[in-house]
Design an enzyme around this catalytic site. Structure first.
Site, short mmCIF file in Angstrom:
data_model
loop_
_atom_site.label_atom_id
_atom_site.label_comp_id
_atom_site.label_asym_id
_atom_site.label_seq_id
_atom_site.Cartn_x
_atom_site.Cartn_y
_atom_site.Cartn_z
N PRO A 173 13.49 -3.18 11.82
CA PRO A 173 12.52 -2.90 10.75
C PRO A 173 13.06 -2.96 9.31
O PRO A 173 13.07 -1.97 8.59
CB PRO A 173 12.03 -1.50 11.10
CG PRO A 173 13.20 -0.86 11.76
CD PRO A 173 13.86 -1.97 12.54
N CYS A 174 13.44 -4.16 8.89
CA CYS A 174 13.92 -4.34 7.52
C CYS A 174 12.79 -4.09 6.51
O CYS A 174 13.06 -3.81 5.35
CB CYS A 174 14.53 -5.72 7.33
SG CYS A 174 13.44 -7.09 7.71
N HIS A 175 11.54 -4.15 6.96
CA HIS A 175 10.41 -3.88 6.07
C HIS A 175 10.36 -2.42 5.63
O HIS A 175 9.69 -2.10 4.66
CB HIS A 175 9.09 -4.28 6.74
CG HIS A 175 8.78 -3.52 7.99
ND1 HIS A 175 9.28 -3.89 9.23
CD2 HIS A 175 8.04 -2.41 8.20
CE1 HIS A 175 8.84 -3.04 10.14
NE2 HIS A 175 8.09 -2.13 9.55
#
Length: 161
Positions: free
Chosen positions: A122-124
């Site tokens: 989950p780089c978001h």
């Protein structure tokens, strides 16, 4: 090593999913229209099902065997991303502190941007220190959508921004 490819139609557009016999290796947004190709590989089907469950709000943590090619530095940053809880965000500053070197903030941000497993790693969930949306390979509009989706299913909040 053989690679298998399939496409998943998400609320944010098509996602290309690639895997080996043992690991999901790539989940990336496709900006061009993609003709759906059916691949019967079990791992691709499991990944697609978990993405469906995520987008419906039923899944908060993916359970897939993952493998990305990267440096040891990138691998450590990607492992840190996996520790960010569903519905939560952290800053690049915090991520670099968790890495153990506040001065590495630009390198940490660069590693974050090289993540090939969109949504699953989950780089978001990494935002600016001032809570601004900054950089996302899939586009800031997708990042905003993902964060609002998670906030809604985490705590009933409709929007973050």
């Amino acid at each position: 090593m053989r690679t298998y490819t399939s496409y998943y139609s998400s609320p944010l557009g098509s996602l290309q999913i690639r895997c080996s016999d043992e690991h999901v290796q790539v989940v990336e947004f496709m900006d061009d229209e993609v003709r759906e190709e059916a691949c019967e590989h079990a791992l691709l089907q499991t990944c697609s099902q978990q993405l469906s469950d995520y987008f419906s709000g039923r899944l908060k943590e993916f359970d897939l065997p993952l493998q990305q090619t990267g440096t040891p530095f990138q691998q450590k940053v990607w492992d840190l991303l996996l520790q960010i809880p569903f519905g939560k965000t952290i800053s690049y500053n915090t991520l670099s502190r968790q890495y153990g070197d506040l001065k590495a903030i630009r390198a940490v941000a660069s590693a974050n941007g090289k993540n090939n497993l969109a949504i699953i790693v989950p780089c978001h969930r990494v935002i600016g220190s001032n809570r601004s949306l900054t950089g996302y390979a899939g586009g800031l509009w997708r990042k905003k959508w993902l964060l609002e989706h998670e906030a809604k299913h985490h705590s009933g909040v409709m929007t973050l921004f």
